[in-house]
Design an enzyme around this catalytic site. Structure first.
Site, PDB file in Angstrom:
ATOM      1  N   ASN A  21       0.877  -1.173   0.000  1.00 38.21           N
ATOM      2  CA  ASN A  21       0.000   0.000   0.000  1.00 38.21           C
ATOM      3  C   ASN A  21       0.912   1.219   0.000  1.00 38.21           C
ATOM      4  OD1 ASN A  21      -1.772   2.063   0.511  1.00 38.21           O
ATOM      5  ND2 ASN A  21      -2.258   1.420   2.617  1.00 38.21           N
ATOM      6  N   LYS A  24       0.286   4.278  -0.379  1.00 40.50           N
ATOM      7  CA  LYS A  24      -0.316   5.514   0.158  1.00 40.50           C
ATOM      8  C   LYS A  24      -0.013   6.695  -0.780  1.00 40.50           C
ATOM      9  CE  LYS A  24      -0.151   3.427   4.679  1.00 40.50           C
ATOM     10  NZ  LYS A  24      -0.182   3.588   6.118  1.00 40.50           N
ATOM     11  N   HIS A  51      -9.617   1.626   4.652  1.00 44.56           N
ATOM     12  CA  HIS A  51      -8.352   1.824   5.377  1.00 44.56           C
ATOM     13  C   HIS A  51      -8.582   2.815   6.514  1.00 44.56           C
ATOM     14  CE1 HIS A  51      -4.261   2.933   6.357  1.00 44.56           C
ATOM     15  NE2 HIS A  51      -3.900   1.810   5.778  1.00 44.56           N
ATOM     16  N   GLU A  74      -6.926   5.205   7.561  1.00 42.80           N
ATOM     17  CA  GLU A  74      -6.642   6.606   7.220  1.00 42.80           C
ATOM     18  C   GLU A  74      -7.831   7.242   6.499  1.00 42.80           C
ATOM     19  OE1 GLU A  74      -2.879   5.815   5.340  1.00 42.80           O
ATOM     20  OE2 GLU A  74      -2.039   5.325   7.300  1.00 42.80           O
ATOM     21  N   GLU A  93      -5.558  -4.390  10.592  1.00 41.75           N
ATOM     22  CA  GLU A  93      -4.538  -3.358  10.752  1.00 41.75           C
ATOM     23  C   GLU A  93      -4.813  -2.565  12.026  1.00 41.75           C
ATOM     24  OE1 GLU A  93      -2.579  -2.411   6.698  1.00 41.75           O
ATOM     25  OE2 GLU A  93      -4.224  -1.025   7.017  1.00 41.75           O
ATOM     26  N   GLY A 122       2.418   2.626  10.619  1.00 37.42           N
ATOM     27  CA  GLY A 122       3.390   3.692  10.427  1.00 37.42           C
ATOM     28  C   GLY A 122       4.103   4.116  11.692  1.00 37.42           C
ATOM     29  N   SER A 160       3.272  -1.812  10.363  1.00 33.63           N
ATOM     30  CA  SER A 160       4.714  -1.932  10.594  1.00 33.63           C
ATOM     31  C   SER A 160       5.239  -3.343  10.331  1.00 33.63           C
ATOM     32  CB  SER A 160       5.089  -1.442  11.996  1.00 33.63           C
ATOM     33  OG  SER A 160       4.732  -0.067  12.147  1.00 33.63           O
TER      34      SER A 160
HETATM   35  P1  PGA Z   1       2.703   0.515   7.596  1.00 33.89           P
HETATM   36  O1  PGA Z   1       1.258   0.724   6.925  1.00 33.89           O
HETATM   37  O2  PGA Z   1       3.238  -0.792   7.058  1.00 33.89           O
HETATM   38  O3  PGA Z   1       3.512   1.691   7.131  1.00 33.89           O
HETATM   39  O4  PGA Z   1       2.502   0.456   9.063  1.00 33.89           O
HETATM   40  C1  PGA Z   1       0.375  -0.337   6.694  1.00 33.89           C
HETATM   41  C2  PGA Z   1      -0.923   0.177   6.137  1.00 33.89           C
HETATM   42  O5  PGA Z   1      -1.397   1.234   6.584  1.00 33.89           O
HETATM   43  O6  PGA Z   1      -1.531  -0.455   5.238  1.00 33.89           O
END
Ligand code: PGA
Length: 254
Positions: free
Chosen positions: A9, A11, A95, A97, A167, A173, A212
């Site tokens: 992903n 982003k 997601h 976000e 998640e 992140g 992460s």
């Molecule tokens: P990350 O993000 O691996 O940077 O923690 C995962 C995601 O939000 O899909």
């Protein structure tokens, strides 16, 4: 056995040049990945480039979001059929976000999931609790509400045509990864909840972990019985790291 899926992903990162380098880097190193399915989800503007560069490879790709509407006067939105037109296999929906910054509710996410299915896209449904919710002991309640909204709208068989990504918001992140045990507990809970409606769907559906995930922890996570791969953010932006996670998917299921 469920085939592991390792999906990047990206982003809102990168440029045309960065995307070209990343796609070429993944392409160059993917030959020795034999068990894991590999997919990338670049930003919308780079999907055409992705289609061109990945033509003739086994690497799949998708979008990070999709409109809940099939088409028409919805300024700024991108429909599922447009994504299909560019060869997408997947669309991420719900997601955290988007739930947080774009106000997406369970009802919106369920409609997006249905819209993706209606064009033959495979939706990747993200579910997960915040740190506050975990500390209040609400993890199962929250992920169940994310899951149930889609089952109510699309039926359990509809859900079964998609993929789930657990998640935990506190792990996205942040560099703080859920322990394999913490993740496995939630994955098992989700699978049991689906099994109450359909044993077949529960045993076939892939549940990815995201938050992460990186080369150093991927194999241990994917070795857990209910973890079927990863949705990778930060570590998907470097071809070497992403490929290392794909190889971890292979190693975990060898
Ligand atoms: P990350 O993000 O691996 O940077 O923690 C995962 C995601 O939000 O899909």
């Amino acid at each position: 056995m469920r085939q592991p899926l390792i999906a990047g992903n990206w982003k809102m990162n990168g440029s045309k040049a960065d995307s070209t380098d990343l796609l070429n880097g993944i392409k160059a190193g993917v030959a020795d990945i034999v068990r894991s399915e590999v997919a990338v989800c670049p930003p919308f503007p780079y999907l055409y480039l992705t289609e061109q560069l990945l033509a003739g490879t086994l690497i799949r790709y998708g979008a990070q979001d999709v409109s809940r509407e099939p088409g028409g006067a919805f300024t700024g939105q991108v429909s599922a059929s447009m994504l299909k037109d560019f060869g997408c296999t997947y669309a991420i929906v719900g997601h955290s976000e988007r739930r947080l910054f774009n106000g997406e509710t369970n009802a919106t996410v369920a409609r997006k999931f249905a819209e993706a299915l209606s064009t033959g896209l495979v939706p990747i449904l993200c579910v997960g609790e915040t740190l506050e919710e975990r500390e209040q002991g609400k993890t199962e309640e929250v992920v169940a509400s994310h899951l149930d909204a889609v089952i109510e709208h699309c039926g359990v068989d509809g859900l079964g045509r998609g993929v789930i990504a657990y998640e935990p918001v506190w792990a996205i992140g942040t560099g703080v990864t859920a322990t394999p045990e913490q993740a496995q507990d939630v994955h098992a809970f989700l699978r049991q909840r689906i099994a109450a409606k359909s044993g077949d769907v529960a045993s076939a559906i892939r549940i990815l972990y995201g938050g992460s995930m990186k080369p150093s922890n991927a194999e241990e996570l994917i070795r857990k019985p209910d973890i079927d791969g990863g949705l990778i953010g930060g570590a998907a932006l470097k071809a070497a790291d992403f490929l290392a996670i794909c190889r971890a998917g292979d190693a975990a299921t060898a």
